[in-house]
Design an enzyme around this catalytic site. Structure first.
Site, PDB file in Angstrom:
ATOM      1  N   LYS A  84      -7.142 -18.404   2.245  1.00 37.94           N
ATOM      2  CA  LYS A  84      -8.184 -19.427   2.380  1.00 37.94           C
ATOM      3  C   LYS A  84      -7.810 -20.690   1.603  1.00 37.94           C
ATOM      4  O   LYS A  84      -7.942 -21.813   2.103  1.00 37.94           O
ATOM      5  CB  LYS A  84      -9.524 -18.864   1.894  1.00 37.94           C
ATOM      6  CG  LYS A  84     -10.694 -19.829   1.982  1.00 37.94           C
ATOM      7  CD  LYS A  84     -11.981 -19.110   1.613  1.00 37.94           C
ATOM      8  CE  LYS A  84     -13.163 -20.071   1.616  1.00 37.94           C
ATOM      9  NZ  LYS A  84     -13.151 -20.989   0.453  1.00 37.94           N
ATOM     10  N   SER A  88       0.849  -1.191   0.000  1.00 35.53           N
ATOM     11  CA  SER A  88       0.000   0.000   0.000  1.00 35.53           C
ATOM     12  C   SER A  88       0.881   1.236   0.000  1.00 35.53           C
ATOM     13  O   SER A  88       1.914   1.254   0.683  1.00 35.53           O
ATOM     14  CB  SER A  88      -0.908   0.056   1.230  1.00 35.53           C
ATOM     15  OG  SER A  88      -1.663   1.259   1.246  1.00 35.53           O
ATOM     16  N   ALA A 101      -1.822  -5.163   7.368  1.00 29.71           N
ATOM     17  CA  ALA A 101      -1.272  -3.935   7.940  1.00 29.71           C
ATOM     18  C   ALA A 101      -2.310  -2.835   7.870  1.00 29.71           C
ATOM     19  O   ALA A 101      -2.564  -2.261   6.815  1.00 29.71           O
ATOM     20  CB  ALA A 101      -0.015  -3.532   7.175  1.00 29.71           C
ATOM     21  N   TYR A 113      -6.976   6.775   1.767  1.00 33.96           N
ATOM     22  CA  TYR A 113      -6.114   5.900   2.563  1.00 33.96           C
ATOM     23  C   TYR A 113      -6.860   5.382   3.796  1.00 33.96           C
ATOM     24  O   TYR A 113      -6.863   4.180   4.077  1.00 33.96           O
ATOM     25  CB  TYR A 113      -4.858   6.651   2.984  1.00 33.96           C
ATOM     26  CG  TYR A 113      -3.849   5.824   3.750  1.00 33.96           C
ATOM     27  CD1 TYR A 113      -3.197   4.753   3.138  1.00 33.96           C
ATOM     28  CD2 TYR A 113      -3.534   6.117   5.066  1.00 33.96           C
ATOM     29  CE1 TYR A 113      -2.259   3.999   3.835  1.00 33.96           C
ATOM     30  CE2 TYR A 113      -2.591   5.376   5.769  1.00 33.96           C
ATOM     31  CZ  TYR A 113      -1.961   4.316   5.148  1.00 33.96           C
ATOM     32  OH  TYR A 113      -1.033   3.576   5.846  1.00 33.96           O
TER      33      TYR A 113
END
Length: 330
Positions: free
Chosen positions: A108, A78, A117, A148
């Site tokens: 999964k 990110s 995070a 954000y």
């Protein structure tokens, strides 16, 4: 063959690269993944020939495929600084939503535990101080910083949905201001901004009157807290940060003293929705993880300043920010 295998996204970034170091040093087989939109290849250069590390250049907002078994995923992909996520807002939203969805799907399929995070930004401009995990926040969803904040809030929500609906092993870390070597000098955050200005002989720019507060955690402490959280048995969000609070004006004065320079502090208008207070309540981390920061700010800042001093003159004086043109339409 019996080593645990971990995927770390955002591996070429500041925190991601330090996490790669940590997990390699702890005996894991580490897969680093990054598309270099804000990461830097040099942050991983020392690991490229390590037999316990492999790297995949990939954008996690598209389908993610990992061959073989996988025990853990740490999702750190990110943009993390205002300059980045204001310049690439769509990509910021996508990596928090589509990217997280893709990685939860991998977790999964592989029956892997995933740690995502999150950030202190989920608290917005807080009305509760210090910020504790059960505070819901004060966020402007349509403000410039909302891309954000909301990406991370959605990330937490979908992570908990996968935990509750699919029984997936999930962890959520809420990261407060972290600093140390490998930060980008021009990423717009206060520590590299002040240190870069000091090294270039420029006055230090404080936004607003400097009364807003931050709490700075050295990267080694942050990584240790994240590592302990991944391995513990707790699925709700946990604050990891340093509760020692300081005003931005006081911090600018500290930087001038540390660098031995004679610059002045100049003041500019406060950005929209810039939070006035940031201080984590870390009681839960202390109880749950037996964790609290150990590195004194004076020590950590000296290490960080020495890192910035080691940069080349070209890096030091490069004022323009990373070229995102190739990502604009993605």
């Amino acid at each position: 063959m019996n080593k645990k295998r971990v995927l770390i996204t955002g591996a070429a970034g500041f925190l991601g690269s330090h996490l790669c170091d940590k997990f390699v040093s702890e005996g894991f087989n580490v897969i680093g993944m990054d598309n270099y939109i804000t990461g830097d290849k040099k942050n991983l250069a020392h690991l490229i020939n390590n037999q316990n590390f492999e790297f995949i250049e990939h954008d996690v907002t598209t389908y993610v495929k990992i061959e073989g078994n996988l025990d853990y995923i740490l999702h750190f992909a990110s943009p993390a600084s205002p300059i980045d996520y204001l310049k690439i807002p769509i990509q910021t939203l996508k990596v928090g939503s589509l990217g997280t969805h893709n990685l939860l799907g991998v977790a999964k399929a592989k029956n892997a535990r995933i740690l995502v995070a999150s950030t202190s930004e989920v608290y917005g401009d807080p009305l509760v101080h210090p910020q504790i995990e059960d505070y819901y926040g004060n966020v402007n969803t349509i403000g410039p910083r909302g891309v954000y904040d909301e990406a991370k809030r959605f990330q937490e929500s979908i992570t908990m949905a996968y935990h509750r609906f699919h029984g997936l092993e999930t962890r959520i870390v809420r990261i407060f201001n972290t600093y140390g070597p490998r930060m980008r000098l021009n990423d717009g955050r206060v520590i590299p901004a002040f240190m870069g200005q000091a090294l270039r002989g420029e006055n230090l720019t404080v936004f607003g009157d400097g009364s807003q507060t931050r709490s700075f955690c050295y990267v080694d402490d942050q990584v240790e807290g994240i590592y302990k959280l991944l391995l513990c048995d707790y699925n709700l969000p946990v604050n990891i940060g340093n509760p020692h609070e300081i005003t931005i004006k006081e911090f600018a004065e500290e930087i001038i003293k540390l660098t031995g320079t004679s610059q002045k502090i100049i003041y500019e208008d406060l950005p929209v929705n810039d939070p006035m207070q940031r201080q984590p309540d870390i009681a839960l981390a202390k109880k749950l993880l037996d964790w609290e920061p150990k590195v004194d700010r004076t020590e950590g800042m000296k290490i960080t300043f020495d890192y910035f001093k080691s940069l080349t003159e070209e890096e030091l004086y490069k004022s323009e920010h990373k070229d995102f043109s190739s990502y604009i339409n993605k």
